[in-house]
Scaffold this active site. Structure first.
Site, mmCIF file in Angstrom:
data_model
loop_
_atom_site.group_PDB
_atom_site.id
_atom_site.type_symbol
_atom_site.label_atom_id
_atom_site.label_comp_id
_atom_site.label_asym_id
_atom_site.label_seq_id
_atom_site.Cartn_x
_atom_site.Cartn_y
_atom_site.Cartn_z
ATOM 1 N N HIS A 411 31.644 43.146 35.883
ATOM 2 C CA HIS A 411 32.008 43.895 34.680
ATOM 3 C C HIS A 411 32.196 43.033 33.205
ATOM 4 O O HIS A 411 32.320 43.658 32.049
ATOM 5 C CB HIS A 411 33.303 44.578 34.890
ATOM 6 C CG HIS A 411 33.229 46.057 34.344
ATOM 7 N ND1 HIS A 411 32.631 46.523 33.131
ATOM 8 C CD2 HIS A 411 34.031 47.190 35.058
ATOM 9 C CE1 HIS A 411 32.986 47.804 33.132
ATOM 10 N NE2 HIS A 411 33.722 48.278 34.122
ATOM 11 N N ARG A 412 32.056 41.749 33.374
ATOM 12 C CA ARG A 412 32.083 41.028 32.179
ATOM 13 C C ARG A 412 30.867 41.007 31.568
ATOM 14 O O ARG A 412 30.721 41.157 30.436
ATOM 15 C CB ARG A 412 32.264 39.512 32.623
ATOM 16 C CG ARG A 412 33.741 39.003 33.227
ATOM 17 C CD ARG A 412 33.803 37.493 33.639
ATOM 18 N NE ARG A 412 32.670 37.365 34.773
ATOM 19 C CZ ARG A 412 32.457 36.052 35.371
ATOM 20 N NH1 ARG A 412 33.136 35.091 35.019
ATOM 21 N NH2 ARG A 412 31.559 35.792 36.044
#
Length: 440
Positions: A411-412
């Site tokens: 999700h980064r």
């Protein structure tokens, strides 16, 4: 790397740097014993590193004087492995640049060819090393404790050198149900022995109730990678259920054609092709997080990893430059990679450098899963089982081939929108595989 020992004619061989960027390796087995004569380039040991078993050749000939490590030991690069009384014939130490498949390190591929990267034939399977079933001797302290507890050492698995039973092995084999007595004179207090019986009153050997397996080799490497994944990567997952009836019909048709008559065409190959086409439309999914430089590295090539359940554990060989492969080539390469991994012949090069991974849990009859992202990648696709299920098709209830796709992503780098769009694109190609015609 041979080094002169104190005796002018005894050379010491240290674990070389195999060019994998690793600090150590696990000694799997010795192919020689003290007193044996070894010849130049004769295999003397097998070492497991980076999920590949590598056969180490002797850089000199002579008589084995001493083995400096035991099977199961983790040996740092540069640490001594063996001492040999030398016959003056010494080869240069093996390096990453000098190894070849045929004459130095088993398990390493030949030098890259300038015009072709295709494999012409699968290498012969390496003979598996199987540990002896003979029970090794126990240490004196272990024998004493076993006698006090009434334990037959034959039923105790040893974890010491050459499988020798240690005090800890004896203690772990006994269920403790009463407090230990105070230690005297600094010695460890004996562990009370409880005889366990089954419902019929028969004696159950303590070691039959549990088994201890050393964490080494593939399991050790996999554990490290998964710990790194769960600790450093904030992961999210999304799913889609797909009517893949058209894809199954296409596969049935292609299997009857001459182009695929010599291949085993599976749904995984078509899913891989759909995934590669979806990556081409959403290239940001094929990326890596560079923590040191605080950069996201988007890769315009795809080394497609295919998770394989091998006897030694989970292996993920990857297909280099997979975006250039046709469906037929993907089918061949997937089969070759899986067979090579299961036979133990996957090289470190086969296992390094992946950019995106597919795991197929459907072969185990599982509908879906939430796999962990491999460190160094941004996402992993999970293919569930493909089954006939009730499905609303053209406003009518019908029996269709249906599967579930799952995507885990970092999700980064990947927002929920990108993950959802990528998964929807992949599902769309499987629902209407004719849209892949321009990419096959």
């Amino acid at each position: 790397m041979p080094e002169q020992a104190d005796d002018g004619h005894v050379l010491e061989f240290r674990l070389p740097d195999l060019g994998e960027g690793l600090a150590d390796g696990d000694l799997v087995s010795w192919a020689v014993a003290v007193g044996d004569r070894v010849e130049l380039n004769q295999t003397i040991a097998e070492v497991e590193t980076a999920k590949a078993v590598v056969a180490l050749p002797s850089p000199f000939s002579g008589i084995v004087v001493e083995l400096l490590a035991q099977p199961g030991d983790t040996v740092p690069v540069g640490a001594p492995l063996i001492r040999v009384r030398n016959d003056l014939e010494v080869a240069p130490p093996p390096t990453a640049d000098s190894v070849t498949r045929n004459d130095v390190l088993v398990g390493y591929g030949p030098e890259a060819e300038s015009t072709s990267r295709r494999r012409k034939a699968a290498p012969a399977a390496m003979a598996a090393s199987t540990p002896s079933t003979h029970r090794a001797a126990a240490t004196p302290a272990a024998r004493k404790l076993a006698k006090e507890l009434g334990i037959d050492l034959w039923y105790v698995a040893g974890s010491g050198p050459e499988g020798a039973v240690t005090v800890e092995d004896v203690r772990s084999a006994v269920p403790v149900t009463t407090p230990r007595t105070p230690a005297r004179n600094g010695e460890a207090a004996p562990v009370p022995h409880t005889r366990v019986t089954d419902t019929d009153g028969g004696l159950i050997e303590p070691t039959a109730r549990e088994e201890r397996t050393p964490i080494s080799g593939v399991r050790k490497r996999t554990a490290a990678a998964m710990q790194a994944s769960s600790r450093t990567i904030p992961q999210a997952s999304t799913f889609v259920t797909v009517d893949c009836t058209a894809s199954m019909e296409l596969l049935d048709h292609l299997r009857t054609t001459k182009s695929f008559e010599d291949l085993t065409l599976t749904p995984l190959a078509l899913v891989a092709k759909a995934t590669l086409a979806a990556i081409a439309e959403h290239p940001a999914i094929n990326a890596a997080w560079d923590e040191a430089n605080q950069e996201i590295v988007t890769k315009h090539y795809v080394n497609l990893g295919i998770a394989v359940a091998a006897e030694r554990g989970l292996l993920v060989p990857n297909l280099k430059e997979a975006q250039t492969l046709s469906l037929r080539e993907l089918c061949r390469e997937i089969s070759w990679s899986a067979e090579t991994a299961r036979s133990g012949n996957a090289t470190p090069a086969d296992l390094r450098g992946g950019t995106f991974t597919i795991t197929n849990v459907g072969v185990f009859g599982v509908d879906s899963g939430v796999p962990l992202v491999n460190p160094g990648e941004a996402a992993i696709l999970c293919l569930g089982s493909i089954r006939k299920r009730p499905w609303v098709f053209r406003d009518e209830l019908a029996v269709r081939w249906v599967t579930t796709l799952g995507l885990s992503f970092d999700h980064r780098m990947i927002d929920g929108e990108l993950g959802a769009r990528f998964l929807a694109t992949t599902a769309g190609f499987l629902e209407d595989p004719l849209t892949l015609l321009s990419r096959v």
